[in-house]
Scaffold this motif. Sequence first.
Motif, PDB file in Angstrom:
ATOM      1  N   ILE A 203    -113.096 -79.938  64.396  1.00 44.32           N
ATOM      2  CA  ILE A 203    -114.224 -78.861  64.367  1.00 44.32           C
ATOM      3  C   ILE A 203    -114.474 -78.184  65.357  1.00 44.32           C
ATOM      4  CG2 ILE A 203    -116.827 -80.121  64.367  1.00 44.32           C
ATOM      5  CD1 ILE A 203    -115.540 -82.792  63.943  1.00 44.32           C
ATOM      6  N   ILE A 204    -114.155 -77.759  66.011  1.00 45.61           N
ATOM      7  CA  ILE A 204    -114.549 -76.368  67.477  1.00 45.61           C
ATOM      8  C   ILE A 204    -114.062 -75.944  66.344  1.00 45.61           C
ATOM      9  CG2 ILE A 204    -114.017 -75.835  69.397  1.00 45.61           C
ATOM     10  CD1 ILE A 204    -116.772 -78.177  69.307  1.00 45.61           C
ATOM     11  N   ALA A 208    -116.409 -72.294  65.200  1.00 43.24           N
ATOM     12  CA  ALA A 208    -115.889 -71.193  65.677  1.00 43.24           C
ATOM     13  C   ALA A 208    -115.444 -70.027  64.448  1.00 43.24           C
ATOM     14  CB  ALA A 208    -114.912 -70.859  66.473  1.00 43.24           C
ATOM     15  N   VAL A 209    -114.419 -70.245  63.521  1.00 43.79           N
ATOM     16  CA  VAL A 209    -114.134 -69.495  62.724  1.00 43.79           C
ATOM     17  C   VAL A 209    -115.175 -68.935  61.336  1.00 43.79           C
ATOM     18  CG1 VAL A 209    -112.607 -69.132  60.319  1.00 43.79           C
ATOM     19  CG2 VAL A 209    -111.625 -70.225  62.678  1.00 43.79           C
ATOM     20  N   THR A 213    -116.255 -65.532  61.352  1.00 47.85           N
ATOM     21  CA  THR A 213    -116.681 -64.707  60.389  1.00 47.85           C
ATOM     22  C   THR A 213    -118.298 -64.109  59.817  1.00 47.85           C
ATOM     23  OG1 THR A 213    -114.613 -66.145  59.778  1.00 47.85           O
ATOM     24  CG2 THR A 213    -116.025 -64.959  57.824  1.00 47.85           C
ATOM     25  N   GLY A 214    -119.177 -65.328  59.735  1.00 52.33           N
ATOM     26  CA  GLY A 214    -120.094 -64.746  59.278  1.00 52.33           C
ATOM     27  C   GLY A 214    -121.065 -63.367  60.204  1.00 52.33           C
ATOM     28  N   LEU A 215    -120.446 -63.836  61.755  1.00 50.17           N
ATOM     29  CA  LEU A 215    -121.453 -62.697  61.993  1.00 50.17           C
ATOM     30  C   LEU A 215    -120.824 -60.739  62.263  1.00 50.17           C
ATOM     31  CD1 LEU A 215    -121.162 -63.805  66.186  1.00 50.17           C
ATOM     32  CD2 LEU A 215    -123.334 -62.652  64.666  1.00 50.17           C
ATOM     33  N   MET A 216    -118.854 -60.877  61.957  1.00 55.17           N
ATOM     34  CA  MET A 216    -118.328 -60.206  61.656  1.00 55.17           C
ATOM     35  C   MET A 216    -118.629 -59.359  60.000  1.00 55.17           C
ATOM     36  SD  MET A 216    -116.224 -59.350  63.286  1.00 55.17           S
ATOM     37  CE  MET A 216    -115.532 -59.254  65.108  1.00 55.17           C
ATOM     38  N   ILE A 217    -118.930 -60.095  59.019  1.00 52.06           N
ATOM     39  CA  ILE A 217    -119.556 -59.958  58.056  1.00 52.06           C
ATOM     40  C   ILE A 217    -121.093 -59.334  57.218  1.00 52.06           C
ATOM     41  CG2 ILE A 217    -119.120 -60.499  55.512  1.00 52.06           C
ATOM     42  CD1 ILE A 217    -116.641 -62.145  55.815  1.00 52.06           C
ATOM     43  N   PHE A 218    -122.152 -59.986  58.429  1.00 48.57           N
ATOM     44  CA  PHE A 218    -122.836 -59.897  57.591  1.00 48.57           C
ATOM     45  C   PHE A 218    -123.763 -59.378  58.690  1.00 48.57           C
ATOM     46  CE2 PHE A 218    -121.589 -64.020  55.254  1.00 48.57           C
ATOM     47  CZ  PHE A 218    -122.093 -63.069  54.204  1.00 48.57           C
ATOM     48  N   ILE A 219    -123.649 -59.382  59.925  1.00 47.52           N
ATOM     49  CA  ILE A 219    -124.773 -58.670  61.006  1.00 47.52           C
ATOM     50  C   ILE A 219    -123.888 -58.184  61.727  1.00 47.52           C
ATOM     51  CG2 ILE A 219    -125.335 -59.770  63.545  1.00 47.52           C
ATOM     52  CD1 ILE A 219    -126.072 -61.372  61.306  1.00 47.52           C
ATOM     53  N   VAL A 413    -116.011 -67.569  75.334  1.00 51.48           N
ATOM     54  CA  VAL A 413    -115.491 -66.099  74.887  1.00 51.48           C
ATOM     55  C   VAL A 413    -115.850 -65.591  73.536  1.00 51.48           C
ATOM     56  CG1 VAL A 413    -113.894 -64.849  75.514  1.00 51.48           C
ATOM     57  CG2 VAL A 413    -114.086 -67.287  76.751  1.00 51.48           C
ATOM     58  N   VAL A 414    -115.310 -65.814  72.759  1.00 50.89           N
ATOM     59  CA  VAL A 414    -115.259 -65.159  71.621  1.00 50.89           C
ATOM     60  C   VAL A 414    -116.706 -64.944  70.925  1.00 50.89           C
ATOM     61  CG1 VAL A 414    -115.033 -65.525  68.760  1.00 50.89           C
ATOM     62  CG2 VAL A 414    -113.475 -66.578  70.660  1.00 50.89           C
ATOM     63  N   ILE A 415    -117.676 -65.606  71.148  1.00 47.57           N
ATOM     64  CA  ILE A 415    -118.905 -65.597  70.057  1.00 47.57           C
ATOM     65  C   ILE A 415    -119.159 -64.367  71.479  1.00 47.57           C
ATOM     66  CG2 ILE A 415    -121.520 -66.321  69.797  1.00 47.57           C
ATOM     67  CD1 ILE A 415    -119.091 -66.944  68.396  1.00 47.57           C
ATOM     68  N   GLY A 416    -119.461 -64.938  72.885  1.00 42.68           N
ATOM     69  CA  GLY A 416    -119.993 -64.166  73.626  1.00 42.68           C
ATOM     70  C   GLY A 416    -119.294 -62.412  73.803  1.00 42.68           C
TER      71      GLY A 416
END
Length: 435
Positions: A203-204, A208-209, A213-219, A413-416
């Motif tokens: 689930i985690i 995370a994926v 993915t949402g941050l990379m494509i839309f933000i 770490v990834v999101i930060g």
Amino acid sequence: MPLYMYTAIDANGKEQKGKKDAATEEEVSNFLKNQGLFPTSIKLADKAAAKNAAAAAKAKAAAKNNPKDKKKSGGGGGINLNINLGPAVIKEKDLTVLTRQMAILLDAGLPLIRSLKTLARQATNPIVKKTLEETAVSVEGGSTFSEALAQHPKSFDKLYLNMIRAGEAAGKLELILNRLATFREKAAKIQGKVKSAMVYPSIIVTIAVLITTGLMIFIVPKFKKTFTELLEGEPLPGLTQFVMGISEFMINNWIILVPGIIGVVIVFKLILKVPFLKFYIDWVKYNLPLVGPIVSKTAISKFSRTLGTLMGSGVPILSALNIVKETSGNEVVSQAISKVYEAVKEGEGMAGPLQATKIFPEMVISMIEVGEETGKLPEMLDKIADTFDEEVDNAVAALTSMIEPIMMVGLAVVIGGIVIALFMPMIKIIEKLGG
């Protein structure tokens, strides 16, 4: 409304008889189940009605098996639209329940054919119902129970069939079925604990994926446009360039990435079917720092439980080893058992060859050696399995407690990292606007 006569068994194994007005036999069966009874026989009280019902059922079965009728049922032009999707398979959970029910009925004194028909009549799963009906017909035709089950190899594996054969030879079929049911229940329990331990990490990772993915494509692309306009060609920090490069790659190549990921999964599944390559994958899993102990303990538990159950049921040791090898599910263990098989075939004991494989702990070797010396190897193998079941529980609990903080740190770490990469150019923009 027709009157049905029924015979049923209560929770204490006592037989009860009675009558019930109902529209169908199934309605009577459901009524008895609601009363906490197990139906063994349901018949129409009116002989004429029973005869007509039997004739109608016979005519229906004949029509079903008539090839001409099958062609007609396909529609105009004699086209047969019946599609064969392959042999139906009974699910693991259903098979375990079915085995336990069969053991209870035979233990209560019911004949085999009657037990099969009773279970077929009350089965709600169409695959289970069909398999039981076909098995009952085969046994009525003169086949042994094991021969009838062997006609459904996808549902009943070699372990199951060999134990049934041993039970038939010893005249203790109900005892063997009880052992089989217990074996399957314990195996399912330990398997379920390992699977449940992987739910939280899965689930985690999924979250995370999706977030990444949402941050990379839309933000990230929106920030890139802002940075380009406000910084007017000034170089961006290295981390920011790295994140934006990944974002651009994902947006421009998504049509390749998605099939690529699917392709990798398919190739990996194909690799698992090649014994030579599967051996190395299993070896890696066997030696991984965190997962390795669980994999090895689970494999040893399954080996001990399966071999002990087979030998305790009267299956010869060489046949038992061969079955364990084929059902181990781990190529490392399978190859080790092959070496043990060859050694035992030459007249050696099991302890020495098992020790030579170097994948079984000394405690297991010692207990097997004691079991061989005392003539109580099946009992000793069951104790080994129980011990390692507990160790798997402890190892799974320890892994879960370790994985939770590791996964949370990894997600942070990834999101930060992405957030920091986007914030660093903002400092330059603020300084520029302030100046």
